[in-house]
Design a protein around this motif. Structure first.
Motif, PDB file in Angstrom:
ATOM      1  N   GLN A   1       0.827  -1.211   0.000  1.00 53.10           N
ATOM      2  CA  GLN A   1       0.000   0.000   0.000  1.00 53.10           C
ATOM      3  C   GLN A   1       0.862   1.262   0.000  1.00 53.10           C
ATOM      4  N   GLU A   2       1.915   1.244   0.790  1.00 54.96           N
ATOM      5  CA  GLU A   2       2.759   2.430   0.936  1.00 54.96           C
ATOM      6  C   GLU A   2       3.647   2.687  -0.282  1.00 54.96           C
ATOM      7  N   LYS A   3       4.281   1.623  -0.810  1.00 54.72           N
ATOM      8  CA  LYS A   3       5.305   1.801  -1.832  1.00 54.72           C
ATOM      9  C   LYS A   3       4.834   1.540  -3.255  1.00 54.72           C
ATOM     10  N   LEU A   4       3.904   0.623  -3.423  1.00 55.67           N
ATOM     11  CA  LEU A   4       3.536   0.185  -4.771  1.00 55.67           C
ATOM     12  C   LEU A   4       2.260   0.839  -5.276  1.00 55.67           C
ATOM     13  N   VAL A   5       1.237   0.862  -4.448  1.00 58.18           N
ATOM     14  CA  VAL A   5      -0.065   1.385  -4.879  1.00 58.18           C
ATOM     15  C   VAL A   5       0.037   2.816  -5.430  1.00 58.18           C
ATOM     16  N   PRO A   6       0.794   3.714  -4.788  1.00 57.75           N
ATOM     17  CA  PRO A   6       0.874   5.077  -5.345  1.00 57.75           C
ATOM     18  C   PRO A   6       1.437   5.121  -6.773  1.00 57.75           C
ATOM     19  N   LEU A   7       2.316   4.184  -7.096  1.00 59.52           N
ATOM     20  CA  LEU A   7       2.905   4.169  -8.437  1.00 59.52           C
ATOM     21  C   LEU A   7       1.903   3.729  -9.503  1.00 59.52           C
ATOM     22  N   TYR A   8       0.852   3.045  -9.081  1.00 60.11           N
ATOM     23  CA  TYR A   8      -0.186   2.591 -10.009  1.00 60.11           C
ATOM     24  C   TYR A   8      -1.444   3.458  -9.948  1.00 60.11           C
ATOM     25  N   ALA A   9      -1.448   4.479  -9.091  1.00 60.26           N
ATOM     26  CA  ALA A   9      -2.658   5.289  -8.890  1.00 60.26           C
ATOM     27  C   ALA A   9      -3.123   5.959 -10.178  1.00 60.26           C
ATOM     28  N   GLU A  10      -2.199   6.524 -10.933  1.00 60.69           N
ATOM     29  CA  GLU A  10      -2.585   7.211 -12.173  1.00 60.69           C
ATOM     30  C   GLU A  10      -3.201   6.229 -13.173  1.00 60.69           C
ATOM     31  N   GLN A  11      -2.592   5.050 -13.275  1.00 57.04           N
ATOM     32  CA  GLN A  11      -3.143   4.035 -14.192  1.00 57.04           C
ATOM     33  C   GLN A  11      -4.531   3.605 -13.741  1.00 57.04           C
ATOM     34  N   GLY A  12      -4.705   3.437 -12.427  1.00 53.14           N
ATOM     35  CA  GLY A  12      -6.003   3.042 -11.898  1.00 53.14           C
ATOM     36  C   GLY A  12      -7.067   4.102 -12.170  1.00 53.14           C
ATOM     37  N   ALA A  13      -6.705   5.363 -12.001  1.00 53.84           N
ATOM     38  CA  ALA A  13      -7.644   6.454 -12.266  1.00 53.84           C
ATOM     39  C   ALA A  13      -8.009   6.507 -13.746  1.00 53.84           C
ATOM     40  N   ARG A  14      -7.019   6.275 -14.585  1.00 56.17           N
ATOM     41  CA  ARG A  14      -7.282   6.261 -16.034  1.00 56.17           C
ATOM     42  C   ARG A  14      -8.251   5.142 -16.392  1.00 56.17           C
ATOM     43  N   MET A  15      -8.037   3.962 -15.814  1.00 58.68           N
ATOM     44  CA  MET A  15      -8.926   2.827 -16.082  1.00 58.68           C
ATOM     45  C   MET A  15     -10.338   3.129 -15.599  1.00 58.68           C
ATOM     46  N   GLN A  16     -10.455   3.720 -14.413  1.00 62.35           N
ATOM     47  CA  GLN A  16     -11.779   4.070 -13.886  1.00 62.35           C
ATOM     48  C   GLN A  16     -12.476   5.086 -14.789  1.00 62.35           C
ATOM     49  N   ALA A  17     -11.724   6.036 -15.326  1.00 64.33           N
ATOM     50  CA  ALA A  17     -12.303   7.038 -16.222  1.00 64.33           C
ATOM     51  C   ALA A  17     -12.827   6.380 -17.509  1.00 64.33           C
ATOM     52  N   VAL A  18     -12.063   5.441 -18.045  1.00 64.11           N
ATOM     53  CA  VAL A  18     -12.511   4.732 -19.247  1.00 64.11           C
ATOM     54  C   VAL A  18     -13.757   3.914 -18.941  1.00 64.11           C
ATOM     55  N   LEU A  19     -13.755   3.185 -17.839  1.00 66.42           N
ATOM     56  CA  LEU A  19     -14.904   2.344 -17.482  1.00 66.42           C
ATOM     57  C   LEU A  19     -16.151   3.184 -17.198  1.00 66.42           C
ATOM     58  N   ALA A  20     -15.961   4.383 -16.698  1.00 69.50           N
ATOM     59  CA  ALA A  20     -17.101   5.252 -16.399  1.00 69.50           C
ATOM     60  C   ALA A  20     -17.860   5.672 -17.652  1.00 69.50           C
ATOM     61  N   THR A  21     -17.211   5.547 -18.805  1.00 71.52           N
ATOM     62  CA  THR A  21     -17.872   5.925 -20.064  1.00 71.52           C
ATOM     63  C   THR A  21     -18.692   4.780 -20.654  1.00 71.52           C
ATOM     64  N   ARG A  22     -18.671   3.624 -20.019  1.00 71.50           N
ATOM     65  CA  ARG A  22     -19.362   2.444 -20.551  1.00 71.50           C
ATOM     66  C   ARG A  22     -20.663   2.186 -19.799  1.00 71.50           C
ATOM     67  N   SER A  23     -21.628   1.625 -20.522  1.00 73.81           N
ATOM     68  CA  SER A  23     -22.913   1.263 -19.909  1.00 73.81           C
ATOM     69  C   SER A  23     -22.730  -0.002 -19.072  1.00 73.81           C
ATOM     70  N   ASP A  24     -23.720  -0.301 -18.241  1.00 74.57           N
ATOM     71  CA  ASP A  24     -23.673  -1.532 -17.443  1.00 74.57           C
ATOM     72  C   ASP A  24     -23.577  -2.762 -18.344  1.00 74.57           C
ATOM     73  N   ALA A  25     -24.313  -2.756 -19.449  1.00 77.58           N
ATOM     74  CA  ALA A  25     -24.276  -3.893 -20.381  1.00 77.58           C
ATOM     75  C   ALA A  25     -22.885  -4.041 -20.997  1.00 77.58           C
ATOM     76  N   GLU A  26     -22.270  -2.915 -21.363  1.00 76.49           N
ATOM     77  CA  GLU A  26     -20.917  -2.969 -21.912  1.00 76.49           C
ATOM     78  C   GLU A  26     -19.928  -3.476 -20.870  1.00 76.49           C
ATOM     79  N   LEU A  27     -20.089  -3.028 -19.631  1.00 73.99           N
ATOM     80  CA  LEU A  27     -19.198  -3.492 -18.562  1.00 73.99           C
ATOM     81  C   LEU A  27     -19.343  -4.995 -18.350  1.00 73.99           C
ATOM     82  N   ARG A  28     -20.568  -5.505 -18.410  1.00 70.20           N
ATOM     83  CA  ARG A  28     -20.763  -6.958 -18.271  1.00 70.20           C
ATOM     84  C   ARG A  28     -20.080  -7.705 -19.412  1.00 70.20           C
ATOM     85  N   THR A  29     -20.141  -7.156 -20.619  1.00 67.22           N
ATOM     86  CA  THR A  29     -19.492  -7.781 -21.776  1.00 67.22           C
ATOM     87  C   THR A  29     -17.972  -7.772 -21.614  1.00 67.22           C
ATOM     88  N   ILE A  30     -17.444  -6.642 -21.188  1.00 69.06           N
ATOM     89  CA  ILE A  30     -15.998  -6.543 -20.966  1.00 69.06           C
ATOM     90  C   ILE A  30     -15.564  -7.524 -19.879  1.00 69.06           C
TER      91      ILE A  30
END
Length: 144
Positions: free
Chosen positions: A104-133
């Protein structure tokens, strides 16, 4: 002449290959920043996914030799990412346990930007699209 379905399938395969390459290169950069080997961070992913594992189980999951596994465990342990503990069910065995606090201390912060980017992409998808993915990814993962 290829059909639209074949072209779409080829496009998906090409994009998956690019996605995988990007992830691998990013993981290598993170590992290098932490002073770890190129794939060492993936061992922590295995441990946080499956829980504590023996070195033999890590070798089975990765296909690496016991000597290579020992080297990875040594590096991760020296950075505080894992500990070796006696297996409570068989004292002859050792369990490699992830240090959640260090991760949590050393690794998670290095992936935070990637995680936020993924969440932003997923937020643009419908529930049906998310189920398909989700179904596609589940089908793509080799289950044991």
């Amino acid at each position: 002449m290829t059909s639209a379905r074949e072209e779409l399938s080829a496009q998906i395969e090409q994009r998956m290959v690019r996605f995988i390459a990007d992830v691998i290169l990013f993981n290598h950069a993170v590992s290098a920043r932490l002073g770890l080997g190129a794939s060492d961070s993936q061992f922590m992913t295995l441990l946080t996914t499956y829980g504590p594992l023996t070195p033999r189980q890590l070798a089975e999951h990765t296909g690496l030799t016991s000597g290579t596994i020992t080297g990875v465990i040594d590096r991760l342990e020296s950075h505080g990412f894992v500990t070796r503990q006696a297996d409570p069910t068989d004292r002859r065995k050792v369990l490699v346990t992830p240090s959640v606090a260090a991760i949590q201390e050393k690794l998670v912060p290095l992936y935070a930007e990637q995680g936020a980017r993924m969440q932003a992409v997923l937020a643009t998808r419908s529930d049906a699209e998310l189920r398909t993915i989700a179904a596609f990814l589940a089908d793509s993962i080799a289950e044991e």
